[in-house]
Structures are given as C-alpha cells and as structure tokens.
Design an enzyme around this catalytic site. Structure first.
Site, PDB file in Angstrom:
ATOM      1  N   THR A 144     -39.856 -52.400 167.615  1.00  0.00           N
ATOM      2  CA  THR A 144     -40.670 -51.558 166.743  1.00  0.00           C
ATOM      3  C   THR A 144     -42.085 -52.106 166.602  1.00  0.00           C
ATOM      4  OG1 THR A 144     -38.729 -50.849 165.497  1.00  0.00           O
ATOM      5  CG2 THR A 144     -40.857 -50.591 164.433  1.00  0.00           C
ATOM      6  N   GLN A 179     -38.373 -45.523 166.768  1.00  0.00           N
ATOM      7  CA  GLN A 179     -39.474 -45.921 165.889  1.00  0.00           C
ATOM      8  C   GLN A 179     -40.765 -46.023 166.696  1.00  0.00           C
ATOM      9  OE1 GLN A 179     -36.595 -47.539 166.344  1.00  0.00           O
ATOM     10  NE2 GLN A 179     -35.703 -48.196 164.397  1.00  0.00           N
ATOM     11  N   ASP A 223     -39.826 -43.877 156.297  1.00  0.00           N
ATOM     12  CA  ASP A 223     -40.356 -45.229 156.063  1.00  0.00           C
ATOM     13  C   ASP A 223     -41.738 -45.390 156.693  1.00  0.00           C
ATOM     14  OD1 ASP A 223     -37.858 -45.653 154.930  1.00  0.00           O
ATOM     15  OD2 ASP A 223     -37.036 -46.576 156.738  1.00  0.00           O
ATOM     16  N   ARG A 285     -37.889 -46.858 149.629  1.00  0.00           N
ATOM     17  CA  ARG A 285     -36.549 -47.417 149.824  1.00  0.00           C
ATOM     18  C   ARG A 285     -36.662 -48.940 149.768  1.00  0.00           C
ATOM     19  NH1 ARG A 285     -32.936 -45.478 154.532  1.00  0.00           N
ATOM     20  NH2 ARG A 285     -34.641 -46.113 155.922  1.00  0.00           N
TER      21      ARG A 285
END
Length: 395
Positions: A144, A179, A223, A285
């Site tokens: 990522t 991602q 996210d 989160r």
C-alpha cells in the site's frame, strides 16, 4: 603602434557590419507560404507562453523567497519536463529553500521527494490546472505505501495549488491489494495549501510527522485519510465517493488513525471543514487502539452515518480511542437530525476542543509559513486574506 593597429581593426569591423547590413537589406523577401505562416504563428504563441511562464515564475520566486528556482513544463520553456527530474536536481540537505515551479498540465509519473531533498516548495498553477497522476495499487507496487503517486520523505516540504491523483480502478468490496494511495507524507513539518488529492481506498497516507493542510480537497471512499501523523486540516473539503448501499449500510470511512499507545502525540484535527459526498461513511475507524480524531466547527452532510464512528470490530478500543466533535453543523452532525452517535464518541466542550483548534496543535507557528499562523479567534482565518488573494491571483 598598438593604438594605430586597434584603430584599423575597429574600422574594418565597422565596414564589415555596414556591408552585412546593406546586403541583408537588398535581399528579396522570401514568399510566405501558408505552412510558413502557421509555423511562425506557433513560434509566436510559444514565445508568448514562455514569457507568461517566466513572469509567473519570477513572481513565485519572490513570494517564496527561494534561493534556487527550478521549472517544469511540457512546452519546452522550463528546465525539466519531468517533475521527478526536477526533484532529483535539488541540492542534498540544503539549508536554503528550493522552489520547483510547475506549469499547468498533466504529469503522468510517480514522484518521490527523497529524505535528502529538504526544504522544497512545489508551486503549481492551480489545483485544477497542474496535476500529477499515476495508477499504482498495493498489488502492482509491492504494498500500500509503495502505491503512492506522490511521496514526501523529506522534512520542510511545502506544496501550493496543484493536485495529486491515483487513477487506479476502485477496488470492489472484499478485493485484496486494491489500495491505491495518491499522496504519502512520511516527513516532519510538511504543509499543503489549496491542493487536491483524488483516489478511492487509502487516498491520503498521512503517515508520520507534523502536517498542515489548508483549503485542500480530499476525495476517497474507504479510510481515505489514514496514518499516524499529527495533522491539522483547516478549511478543507472532505468528499466521499463511497458507493450507496441498500438500507443505509455504511460503505466507507473518512479516517483511519493509527495511534498505537498513549505515549504517542499523534492525531487528526479537522477545523472548519466540510464532509460531503455519496454513500454512508464513518467519520473514523479505530485503526490504532488509541486513535485520535476531532472534527470541530465542521459541516457534516447526511453522508455521515448516524453512529459516526467505528471501533474496528474491537470493543476494547472503545475505552482508549479519542473520537471527538465540537460545534459541528449539518444533517450528519450529532443532534442534527437522525444522528445517534456511538456511546464512546465525545461531544467536546470549549476547553476540551481548544488544543485541537489552531496551529499550536502541530507547533505550526514554528514552521507552517508563510505567514506565521496566529491562534484562531472565532471565525478569523489563520492565513492572512492578503496572502491568500496574492496566491489565488498567481493561478
């Protein structure tokens, strides 16, 4: 004798120049073809464009007080056609500031500001005009973090008036390795003014260090602002592109903050921002057990899920996270309609919110310039209107 010889040489040069001038005047003019006229027009247009760019670069160099100026464009007016090559030309560990002025255009390349390229200021022509794009994913890039279109690893970096995009296809729910980071910031004292960051899952990796985002636009779905930095987002637009789902299911999250222990001084503060877009998203989160995120005086559209926050399916984190809201408005705000926050979310009072509300949160008065940022009072801006107008006029 020497004087006489010099006089004779001067006379000969004068005669030769006069002869050349007379000869050129006597030559018949070449016939102008349509092709020649078009070529001349193109050259004239390019000269005008280059002159315009030179004036803009001169103005930016003065505003940023740069000791070295490097230029980038696609028209042949600049030092480089590649942004990465311009970054590579920055002196290593320079004490003075280097300005990289990037003309309007789309620059399809991965860019890394390596840790030895300190003190770089990147100036674009506008966040809708100057864009850096790439399409790396965790699968295609080896992870990522490596998928970032633009990575900042050097301290003292600043960027103005440009956009960074990761154009990889949005991953389907449950896909592994989809991602796709647009911006990765893993250095201390980095600031971004009026910039845009576009992607889907994991758009902005706010990894570590102290960071300032002023008037920026951040777009994503899952996210899409994540990491373990200590960052202030002031007057930014946070836009969800999460998929809408049946019966209001939550399909995205704005933040995933990674604070791992109470000893770390990290967290994300959003002050006078707007959270808008599509789908239903959590404000945050709990990626880390001590995740710290505050939204203050921010407009929350109905895109924000009623519960507001998510514990990453770990109930133990409810006791250690710091998820706070202060004087937020809009249909997605607590008390703003259907919003029914989770029990561990905090509605802050003025005293509790104060540490997150101005540049002192990131020690910004020491480095988040220009100009130095005073404490916020009411709705007063922490950036002077005069400077903001000057920079807007440069676009």
């Amino acid at each position: 004798m020497l004087w006489a010889a010099s006089a004779i040489c001067s006379a000969l040069v004068a005669v030769l120049l006069a002869t050349r001038s007379f000869y050129l005047q006597q030559q018949p003019a070449s016939p102008r073809t349509s092709t020649g006229a078009a070529e001349e027009g193109r050259h004239h247009h390019r000269r005008r464009a280059c002159d315009d760019q030179a004036r803009w670069v001169s103005k930016m160099a003065s505003l940023h007080n740069a000791s070295l100026v490097l230029t980038v464009d696609r028209r042949g007016c600049a030092n480089f056609t590649s942004l990465q090559k311009a970054v590579d030309a920055v002196p290593d560990y320079a004490a003075a500031r280097t300005l990289i002025a990037v003309d309007a255009g789309v620059y399809a390349e991965k860019v890394v500001v390596w840790s030895n390229k300190t003190g770089v200021t990147l100036q674009g022509r506008g966040n809708l005009e100057t864009t850096v794009v790439w399409n790396g994913t965790a699968n295609s890039s080896g992870g990522t973090f490596s998928s970032a279109t633009f990575a900042v690893l050097a301290a003292g970096f600043m960027a103005y008036n440009l956009s960074v995009q990761n154009t990889a296809r949005p991953a389907n729910q449950g896909d592994a390795g989809g991602q796709a980071v647009a911006l990765r910031v893993a250095a201390d004292q980095a600031a971004f003014y009026w910039c845009g960051f576009y992607g889907s899952q994991d758009t902005l990796l706010d990894e570590q260090g102290r960071h300032f985002f002023r008037g920026c636009y951040v777009e994503g779905s899952i996210d899409f602002i994540f990491g373990n930095a200590r960052s202030l987002y002031l007057g930014c637009t946070i836009s969800s592109v999460a998929n809408a789902a049946a019966e209001g299911a939550v399909t995205g999250s704005v933040t995933a903050q990674g604070r791992a222990s109470p000893d770390e001084r990290t967290g994300f503060a959003f002050v006078r921002c707007s959270v808008v877009g599509t789908g239903q998203v959590w404000l945050g989160r709990a990626w880390g057990p001590y995740a710290t995120v505050v939204f203050a005086r921010t407009y929350l559209a109905a895109v924000v899920a009623p519960g507001g926050w998510n514990d990453w399916n770990d109930a133990a984190r409810q006791e250690s996270v710091f998820f706070g809201e202060y004087e937020c408005t809009g249909p997605g705000a607590s008390g703003g309609g259907a919003a029914q926050r989770v029990a561990y979310a905090r509605q802050l009072d003025q005293r509790q919110a104060a540490p997150f509300m101005d540049a002192s949160y990131i020690d910004g008065s020491q480095w988040a310039v220009p100009p130095l940022l005073p404490p916020m009072q009411g709705d007063d801006d922490v950036i002077s209107a005069e400077y903001a107008n000057t920079m807007a006029g440069s676009m």
